[in-house]
Design an enzyme around this catalytic site. Structure first.
Site, PDB file in Angstrom:
ATOM      1  CD  GLU A  48      15.475  -3.666 -35.314  1.00 29.55           C
ATOM      2  OE1 GLU A  48      15.536  -4.060 -34.619  1.00 29.55           O
ATOM      3  OE2 GLU A  48      14.314  -2.022 -35.161  1.00 29.55           O
ATOM      4  CD  GLU A  74      15.169  -9.423 -32.822  1.00 26.51           C
ATOM      5  OE1 GLU A  74      15.159  -8.946 -32.176  1.00 26.51           O
ATOM      6  OE2 GLU A  74      14.167 -10.257 -34.133  1.00 26.51           O
TER       7      GLU A  74
END
Length: 256
Positions: free
Chosen positions: A141, A145
């Site tokens: 990943e 964010e």
């Protein structure tokens, strides 16, 4: 005839050597799809993306995914977090929200989006790639964010075989909830580089842990933290009206 045969043998040797040299010089593309796209988000595009619907993630997530919480208006996609029908129609979660992801996985290249983050303690606005479980590796990943508790900061992170702990907090110099800005990361075999409005803001070169190698779905979502994640996100208190994160476009450009 002998001259022609010699010429063919020599050319075959040259082409073979050239192929081997190219294999040494060019990075192995980990991609399952290496075609560039520029998605304007004027509406759903099932040829390229799917909308999560009717399920939820683990205990860290306070939302269930509902297709009805994805909105389009004037070339902007909104992901809406609300509590209509919850928890009964929200996969047992207290809230509902939306998630949009590519149908196939993408490898080395540049992932970017123009977005406006949601504001509010407990919220997370995201742009990321996620490989999911695989036969050789799992849960690779790469993350962008923006936490609603402080939308003047962006958090970068990556996971390799499910191992994270590579987060870095970037001071943006602006409030990401007030206007649209461009966020991007470039992934190669030797580095991950994060950009904001075209400016390089952070680089990982593997010195803190092996870089991801598995291609991943390109994804965006809006969610509220729950359970263990509240230590990171803060506790979300529903303000009484829906909360939205906005996306103008999503792009992918494969590496050479």
């Amino acid at each position: 005839m002998n001259m022609l045969m010699n010429f063919r043998r020599n050319m075959t040797a040259v082409l073979t050597a050239g192929t081997l040299l190219c294999g040494l010089l060019l990075p192995i593309q980990a991609s399952a799809a290496d075609v560039a796209f520029n998605e304007p988000l004027n509406g759903t595009n099932p040829n390229l993306f799917y909308t999560s619907d009717g399920w939820g993630n683990g205990p860290d997530f306070g939302v269930g995914w509902k297709a009805a919480n994805q909105e389009f208006s004037n070339g902007i996609m909104a992901l809406r977090l609300d509590k209509a029908g919850c928890p009964a129609s929200c996969s047992g979660k207290n809230y509902a929200s939306a998630e949009y992801a590519t149908n196939v996985k993408y490898g080395y290249g540049r992932v970017e989006a123009r977005l406006k983050a949601a504001k509010g303690t407990g919220l997370v606005t995201s742009l990321f790639t996620y490989s999911g479980p695989g036969t050789v590796t799992s849960n690779d990943e790469i993350d962008i964010e923006i936490l609603g508790k402080d939308t003047t900061k962006m958090e970068t992170n990556y996971f390799t075989n499910g191992v994270g702990q590579h987060s870095t907090i970037i001071n943006l110099g602006f409030d990401a909830s007030l206007d649209f800005h461009n966020y991007a990361f470039e992934w190669s075999p030797t580095s991950i580089k994060w950009y904001v409005d075209g400016q390089l803001v952070h680089t990982e070169n593997g010195s803190r842990g092996a870089l991801p190698t598995s291609p991943g779905h390109i994804m965006v979502n809006l969610w509220s933290g729950a359970g263990p994640a509240e230590i990171w996100t803060g506790k979300f208190n529903y303000p009484g009206t829906p909360v939205r994160a906005y996306y103008d476009w999503i792009k992918f450009t494969p590496a050479n």
